[in-house]
Design a protein around this motif. Structure first.
Motif, PDB file in Angstrom:
ATOM      1  N   ARG A  67       0.826  -1.212   0.000  1.00 17.02           N
ATOM      2  CA  ARG A  67       0.000   0.000   0.000  1.00 17.02           C
ATOM      3  C   ARG A  67       0.860   1.261   0.000  1.00 17.02           C
ATOM      4  N   ALA A  68       1.946   1.206   0.759  1.00 13.71           N
ATOM      5  CA  ALA A  68       2.835   2.375   0.803  1.00 13.71           C
ATOM      6  C   ALA A  68       3.450   2.623  -0.566  1.00 13.71           C
ATOM      7  N   LEU A  69       3.888   1.565  -1.221  1.00 18.94           N
ATOM      8  CA  LEU A  69       4.493   1.727  -2.547  1.00 18.94           C
ATOM      9  C   LEU A  69       3.458   2.213  -3.554  1.00 18.94           C
ATOM     10  N   ASP A  70       2.235   1.711  -3.439  1.00 17.87           N
ATOM     11  CA  ASP A  70       1.164   2.186  -4.330  1.00 17.87           C
ATOM     12  C   ASP A  70       0.958   3.686  -4.158  1.00 17.87           C
ATOM     13  N   SER A  71       0.938   4.123  -2.894  1.00 17.44           N
ATOM     14  CA  SER A  71       0.751   5.552  -2.631  1.00 17.44           C
ATOM     15  C   SER A  71       1.864   6.371  -3.273  1.00 17.44           C
ATOM     16  N   ARG A  83       3.810   5.531  -5.754  1.00 17.76           N
ATOM     17  CA  ARG A  83       3.713   5.477  -7.226  1.00 17.76           C
ATOM     18  C   ARG A  83       2.692   6.496  -7.730  1.00 17.76           C
ATOM     19  N   THR A  84       1.578   6.550  -7.016  1.00 14.93           N
ATOM     20  CA  THR A  84       0.535   7.492  -7.424  1.00 14.93           C
ATOM     21  C   THR A  84       1.043   8.925  -7.329  1.00 14.93           C
ATOM     22  N   ARG A  85       1.696   9.233  -6.209  1.00 17.98           N
ATOM     23  CA  ARG A  85       2.164  10.600  -6.003  1.00 17.98           C
ATOM     24  C   ARG A  85       3.267  10.981  -6.983  1.00 17.98           C
ATOM     25  N   LEU A  86       4.131  10.008  -7.275  1.00 14.45           N
ATOM     26  CA  LEU A  86       5.257  10.306  -8.156  1.00 14.45           C
ATOM     27  C   LEU A  86       4.863  10.224  -9.622  1.00 14.45           C
ATOM     28  N   GLY A  87       3.703   9.686  -9.871  1.00 15.73           N
ATOM     29  CA  GLY A  87       3.241   9.594 -11.247  1.00 15.73           C
ATOM     30  C   GLY A  87       4.074   8.652 -12.089  1.00 15.73           C
ATOM     31  N   GLY A  88       4.703   7.696 -11.454  1.00 13.90           N
ATOM     32  CA  GLY A  88       5.514   6.754 -12.221  1.00 13.90           C
ATOM     33  C   GLY A  88       5.854   5.539 -11.406  1.00 13.90           C
TER      34      GLY A  88
END
Lengths: 167, 227
Positions: free
Chosen positions: A149-153, A155-160
């Protein structure tokens, strides 16, 4: 009786790593020094026992993480006004500039504390899932789900993509 | 593409010089141990004294009256679990003043400083601090929180980092009290660190007072927990 010289020597060799871990956990160097200070006092109190175990580092790391997790519930000292939020831009490569580093730490800081702790333990302290679970006092399944979940967050924030190395 | 481990190492690579004094921590812990031992000894003697004297008072028909009226201690959040005070590397000093008396005194000092009636300070049992929220008749709010056992910063300037992205300034008063004021645009936030271990946070809407007036209130020597 505490062997103070042995304690000093042990602490001096590891202080830098502990401060960096604490910084990633709380996102502020002053707060990081506070966390490390608390850990050092507790380590000193129990040095007689801790010095005899195989991995005293794990004890200190555990204090840092648990103190950080408790810290979120208290202390107005942590309230710092900010006028702007960090830009959330996609970054490529490593965090070469000061702004990139600050942005990354800010993104980490936006994660819930336990997820942040899981990432720091796994990818900065290079702990396995089992070791991370032991440090946080939870199951390996929880560590895996919190990591995902942390990595998903992020990824979403970094847009990549966020690349992680299996530990 | 972000390599998590690499980012973490880079992000934490430019650590400022450490302000941690290992020798200071050790000395503080030794003092704490000494105080605990002394406290246990004194407590033991007090218990023994009570055990010895209570029957005398009862038998003689002597009643114990308080020397002076005890002021009630206004509290908030009574059911909360008490938490430790702010992070610090040494044991917190404990105010000797009774809660009710301290609340009344602080209320008086703040009222004089603001030239307005203010709600009485209340003891927050969760955050272990005195606090009050003032809504001034001419408009605007000011919140004051006072806590014991705050560490006095080594350097006043370190409280206002050069790269801070908010308007931050600090003042050191004649009695070495450090007052940090941050301007967030619509509000002022003042943090006060006294040599005696008192810490104070004031949050005020900007229409109430100027920065200098806020510094004067925050630096008021009467707003201490160690009078």
């Amino acid at each position: 009786m505490v062997d103070v010289d042995e304690y000093r020597e042990y602490v001096a060799g590891r202080m830098d790593g502990w401060r960096r871990t604490a910084y990633l956990l709380c996102g502020d160097w002053h707060a990081a020094d506070d966390l490390v200070s608390i850990a050092l006092v507790k380590l000193y109190r129990h040095w007689g026992k801790v010095s005899t175990v195989e991995h005293p580092d794990a004890y200190v790391r555990q204090i840092l993480v648990r103190t950080m997790l408790n810290e979120r519930r208290r202390s107005w000292r942590r309230e710092h006004p900010v006028t702007t939020v960090p830009d959330r831009v996609a970054a490529a490569g490593g965090p070469e500039s000061v702004a990139d580093r600050q942005m990354f730490v800010a993104l980490l800081g936006e994660l819930p504390p336990r997820r942040r702790a899981v990432l720091v333990l796994r990818y900065f302290c290079d702990l396995s899932v089992e070791e991370t679970a032991a440090q946080l006092g939870c199951s390996t399944g929880t560590v895996k789900s919190q990591t995902a979940r942390a990595l998903d967050s992020l990824r979403t924030r970094l847009g990549g993509a966020v690349v992680v190395e299996e530990v | 593409m972000v390599h998590m481990s690499e980012w973490m190492r880079e992000a934490s690579s430019d650590a400022p010089p450490s302000g941690i004094s290992v020798d200071g921590l050790i000395a503080g812990e030794r003092r704490r141990r000494t105080r605990v031992r002394v406290g246990v000894g004194v407590g033991f003697v007090l218990v023994l004294s009570l055990v010895a004297f209570v029957p005398i008072f009862k038998g003689g028909g002597v009643s114990i009256q308080p020397a002076s009226p005890v002021l009630a201690c206004p509290t908030v959040d009574l059911k909360a679990t008490p938490e430790p005070g702010p992070q610090q590397s040494h044991p917190a000093p404990r105010p000797s003043e009774a809660c009710g008396a301290a609340a009344a005194r602080l209320t008086g000092v703040l009222s004089t400083a603001l030239r307005s009636d203010v709600p009485a300070f209340a003891w927050n049992t969760k955050r272990l601090q005195y606090e009050t929220l003032v809504e001034l008749p001419q408009g605007g709010k000011i919140q004051v929180r006072i806590i014991a056992g705050h560490e006095y910063p080594d350097r006043a300037s370190s409280q206002c980092p050069e790269d801070a992205d908010w308007d931050c300034s600090y003042t050191v008063t004649d009695d070495k009290t450090i007052v940090i004021v941050a301007d967030t645009g619509t509000t002022f936030q003042a943090e006060t660190y006294r040599k005696d271990g008192t810490g104070m946070l004031i949050l005020a809407t900007k229409e109430i007072m100027t920065r200098n007036q806020l510094v004067a209130v925050a630096g008021n020597p009467g707003l201490t927990l160690f009078p």
